[in-house]
Motif scaffolding. Structure first.
Motif, PDB file in Angstrom:
ATOM      1  N   TRP A  66      43.886  37.441  39.351  1.00  0.00           N
ATOM      2  CA  TRP A  66      43.508  37.824  40.712  1.00  0.00           C
ATOM      3  C   TRP A  66      43.266  39.331  40.767  1.00  0.00           C
ATOM      4  O   TRP A  66      42.299  39.796  41.377  1.00  0.00           O
ATOM      5  N   GLY A  67      44.140  40.081  40.123  1.00  0.00           N
ATOM      6  CA  GLY A  67      43.953  41.528  40.073  1.00  0.00           C
ATOM      7  C   GLY A  67      42.653  41.920  39.395  1.00  0.00           C
ATOM      8  O   GLY A  67      41.941  42.811  39.864  1.00  0.00           O
ATOM      9  N   LEU A  76      29.016  36.513  44.748  1.00  0.00           N
ATOM     10  CA  LEU A  76      29.120  35.297  43.954  1.00  0.00           C
ATOM     11  C   LEU A  76      30.149  35.448  42.835  1.00  0.00           C
ATOM     12  O   LEU A  76      31.018  34.589  42.654  1.00  0.00           O
ATOM     13  N   GLN A  77      30.058  36.545  42.081  1.00  0.00           N
ATOM     14  CA  GLN A  77      31.017  36.765  41.002  1.00  0.00           C
ATOM     15  C   GLN A  77      32.425  36.937  41.555  1.00  0.00           C
ATOM     16  O   GLN A  77      33.383  36.400  40.995  1.00  0.00           O
ATOM     17  N   SER A  78      32.565  37.668  42.646  1.00  0.00           N
ATOM     18  CA  SER A  78      33.890  37.843  43.250  1.00  0.00           C
ATOM     19  C   SER A  78      34.479  36.508  43.659  1.00  0.00           C
ATOM     20  O   SER A  78      35.646  36.211  43.359  1.00  0.00           O
ATOM     21  N   ALA A  79      33.705  35.698  44.342  1.00  0.00           N
ATOM     22  CA  ALA A  79      34.201  34.392  44.790  1.00  0.00           C
ATOM     23  C   ALA A  79      34.588  33.527  43.595  1.00  0.00           C
ATOM     24  O   ALA A  79      35.636  32.871  43.608  1.00  0.00           O
ATOM     25  N   ALA A  80      33.766  33.538  42.558  1.00  0.00           N
ATOM     26  CA  ALA A  80      34.055  32.737  41.363  1.00  0.00           C
ATOM     27  C   ALA A  80      35.341  33.215  40.694  1.00  0.00           C
ATOM     28  O   ALA A  80      36.191  32.407  40.301  1.00  0.00           O
ATOM     29  N   VAL A  86      43.158  31.282  40.515  1.00  0.00           N
ATOM     30  CA  VAL A  86      44.268  30.468  41.014  1.00  0.00           C
ATOM     31  C   VAL A  86      44.500  29.206  40.184  1.00  0.00           C
ATOM     32  O   VAL A  86      45.514  28.526  40.354  1.00  0.00           O
ATOM     33  N   ILE A  87      43.597  28.892  39.287  1.00  0.00           N
ATOM     34  CA  ILE A  87      43.716  27.654  38.502  1.00  0.00           C
ATOM     35  C   ILE A  87      45.005  27.584  37.684  1.00  0.00           C
ATOM     36  O   ILE A  87      45.679  26.547  37.701  1.00  0.00           O
TER      37      ILE A  87
END
Length: 152
Positions: A66-67, A76-80, A86-87
């Motif tokens: 996350w960091g 798009l890259q940020s959301a991905a 979190v997986i």
């Protein structure tokens, strides 16, 4: 292999292997397991320490990813990256029940999947240059130690 990894992350990463190694050793050496049960309690030997600690570490690594996701550029890259980060925590939460063998096997798959995420984040240049070297080392030891409980 260790060249280029800063001392603090390397030392802390290696120290973080202690519960995995200890758990594996107490599975292989009954006398050590007996000592551990008598002096530390049954929760801190064999697969119990490995499975609980492994779940904690997968969750911790979600926070690390996350960091790194904060360094992503573009929506798009940020959301991905946030979604991918979190997986490992979700994997630990949903996949570590069902007994020590299946939980151990699922942790092995979780750590191998985490390594793939580490490599992806590295390819996207979100991690330090030494990150994958460190993660390869640590993941190898974790998988080896968890394999003791799963395959022996």
């Amino acid at each position: 292999m260790l060249r280029g990894i800063p001392t603090a992350p390397l030392a802390l990463g290696l120290a973080g292997l202690i519960p995995f190694v200890w758990g594996g050793l107490t599975l292989l050496l009954p006398s050590l397991q007996g000592w551990g049960i008598n002096n530390l309690g049954p929760r801190f030997v064999g697969p119990y320490v490995q499975l609980f600690y492994g779940s904690v570490i997968l969750s911790f690594m979600s926070g690390v990813l996350w960091g790194y996701a904060t360094r992503a550029s573009g929506r798009l890259q940020s959301a991905a990256c946030y979604a991918l980060s979190v997986i490992p925590a979700l994997w630990a939460f949903f996949m570590t029940g069902g007994g020590p063998v299946s939980a151990g096997m699922n942790l092995i798959w979780g750590f191998l999947g985490l390594l793939l995420l580490d490599m992806m984040f590295s390819l996207w240049r979100l991690t330090p240059s030494w990150w994958v070297k460190l993660r390869l080392l640590l993941t190898s030891v974790v998988v080896l130690c968890l394999s003791v409980g799963v395959f022996l």
